[in-house]
Design a protein around this motif. Sequence first.
Motif, PDB file in Angstrom:
ATOM      1  N   LEU A  24      -1.817   1.597  13.978  1.00 50.70           N
ATOM      2  CA  LEU A  24      -0.621   0.762  14.018  1.00 50.70           C
ATOM      3  C   LEU A  24      -0.752  -0.923  13.831  1.00 50.70           C
ATOM      4  O   LEU A  24       0.193  -1.651  13.843  1.00 50.70           O
ATOM      5  N   ALA A  25      -2.240  -1.084  13.988  1.00 51.10           N
ATOM      6  CA  ALA A  25      -2.598  -2.619  13.964  1.00 51.10           C
ATOM      7  C   ALA A  25      -1.882  -3.261  12.656  1.00 51.10           C
ATOM      8  O   ALA A  25      -1.835  -4.352  13.121  1.00 51.10           O
ATOM      9  N   PRO A  26      -1.999  -2.748  11.658  1.00 53.71           N
ATOM     10  CA  PRO A  26      -1.490  -3.324  10.636  1.00 53.71           C
ATOM     11  C   PRO A  26      -0.112  -3.921  10.828  1.00 53.71           C
ATOM     12  O   PRO A  26       0.579  -5.102  10.339  1.00 53.71           O
ATOM     13  N   LEU A  88       2.326   6.993  11.099  1.00 57.31           N
ATOM     14  CA  LEU A  88       3.169   6.377  10.161  1.00 57.31           C
ATOM     15  C   LEU A  88       2.500   6.079   8.882  1.00 57.31           C
ATOM     16  O   LEU A  88       1.087   5.906   8.752  1.00 57.31           O
ATOM     17  N   PRO A  89       3.045   6.310   7.753  1.00 62.05           N
ATOM     18  CA  PRO A  89       2.654   5.824   6.325  1.00 62.05           C
ATOM     19  C   PRO A  89       2.182   4.337   6.323  1.00 62.05           C
ATOM     20  O   PRO A  89       2.886   3.591   7.067  1.00 62.05           O
ATOM     21  N   ASP A  90       1.415   4.106   5.603  1.00 58.23           N
ATOM     22  CA  ASP A  90       0.921   2.616   5.388  1.00 58.23           C
ATOM     23  C   ASP A  90       2.511   1.825   4.923  1.00 58.23           C
ATOM     24  O   ASP A  90       3.324   2.635   4.112  1.00 58.23           O
ATOM     25  N   ARG A  91       2.645   0.815   5.216  1.00 58.43           N
ATOM     26  CA  ARG A  91       3.725  -0.122   5.131  1.00 58.43           C
ATOM     27  C   ARG A  91       4.878   0.622   5.309  1.00 58.43           C
ATOM     28  O   ARG A  91       5.991   0.669   4.755  1.00 58.43           O
ATOM     29  N   ALA A  92       4.985   1.260   6.521  1.00 56.36           N
ATOM     30  CA  ALA A  92       6.063   1.955   7.129  1.00 56.36           C
ATOM     31  C   ALA A  92       7.319   0.831   7.284  1.00 56.36           C
ATOM     32  O   ALA A  92       8.340   1.040   7.229  1.00 56.36           O
ATOM     33  N   ASP A  93       6.840  -0.362   7.830  1.00 59.84           N
ATOM     34  CA  ASP A  93       7.930  -1.382   8.046  1.00 59.84           C
ATOM     35  C   ASP A  93       8.740  -1.722   6.788  1.00 59.84           C
ATOM     36  O   ASP A  93       9.845  -1.899   6.796  1.00 59.84           O
ATOM     37  N   ARG A  94       7.960  -1.912   5.605  1.00 58.25           N
ATOM     38  CA  ARG A  94       8.386  -2.010   4.601  1.00 58.25           C
ATOM     39  C   ARG A  94       9.319  -1.053   3.631  1.00 58.25           C
ATOM     40  O   ARG A  94      10.560  -1.236   3.279  1.00 58.25           O
ATOM     41  N   LEU A  95       8.851   0.197   4.098  1.00 58.07           N
ATOM     42  CA  LEU A  95       9.509   1.459   3.492  1.00 58.07           C
ATOM     43  C   LEU A  95      11.136   1.459   4.385  1.00 58.07           C
ATOM     44  O   LEU A  95      12.019   1.693   3.781  1.00 58.07           O
ATOM     45  N   ILE A  96      11.092   1.286   5.493  1.00 59.44           N
ATOM     46  CA  ILE A  96      12.241   1.221   6.353  1.00 59.44           C
ATOM     47  C   ILE A  96      13.204   0.243   5.996  1.00 59.44           C
ATOM     48  O   ILE A  96      14.289   0.228   5.673  1.00 59.44           O
TER      49      ILE A  96
END
Length: 240
Positions: A24-26, A88-96
């Motif tokens: 989750l660091a990224p 979580l997948p990479d870039r989960a924040d952007r996907l959401i």
Amino acid sequence: MGRLSIVIPVLDEAAIIAATLQALAPLRARGAEVIVVDGGSSDGTVALARPLADRVIAGRRNRGAAMNSGAALGTGDVFIFLHADTTLPDRADRLIASALSRHTPDQCWGRFDLRIAGRHPLLALVAQMINWRSRLTGIATGDQAIFVTREAFWSVGGFPDSPLMEDIALSRKLKRLCRPICITTPAVTSGRRWDYHGLWHTVVLMWRLRLAYYLGAEPAQLALAYGRAPPSPAQSSAGP
């Protein structure tokens, strides 16, 4: 979309918690906060989690109550409720953010598709069936990393004070607001329960518990039948 608050309930997850939080660091670097809620671990989970999370707090040994406690401390506009053995997948924040912005304003929650990492070749089919069932029913499981806006979460009263089936209960309440957004990029959950207990035994047990819940069984009783998660491979090989 604003800031994400990722809430992780844990209990004796020392073997995996560091890897979970490091993944989750990224997201933290892009502004997400991570809140770990410990239900009384005795294996060093808390000490391992503390340097890798924004907050580590003590909670009840009850997943629904624990996640409510974490959410109460969250400062984000959107909550993600994440199991310790799920990535979580990479870039989960952007996907959401993209999912919430593309849908109608009243759509306020959702989940990711699921992939199960394990030894059995049929786990891919099990995951696909879970994803199909979720699309059909509008019910999300905790392994699918449920996300929901702060406003919607508290408007339905959060999770029930329940040790099991809290994800189903929350989904039922949120469905009254809108259908869930289904993000096809998968979250990856550990297949340790299926590997440890056997695939068919685990599938039948889960369906039996779900049916009992729909028929009115108390979640506390079902939690006794479900039991704790089996040890991770690292724990299994460590010896007594």
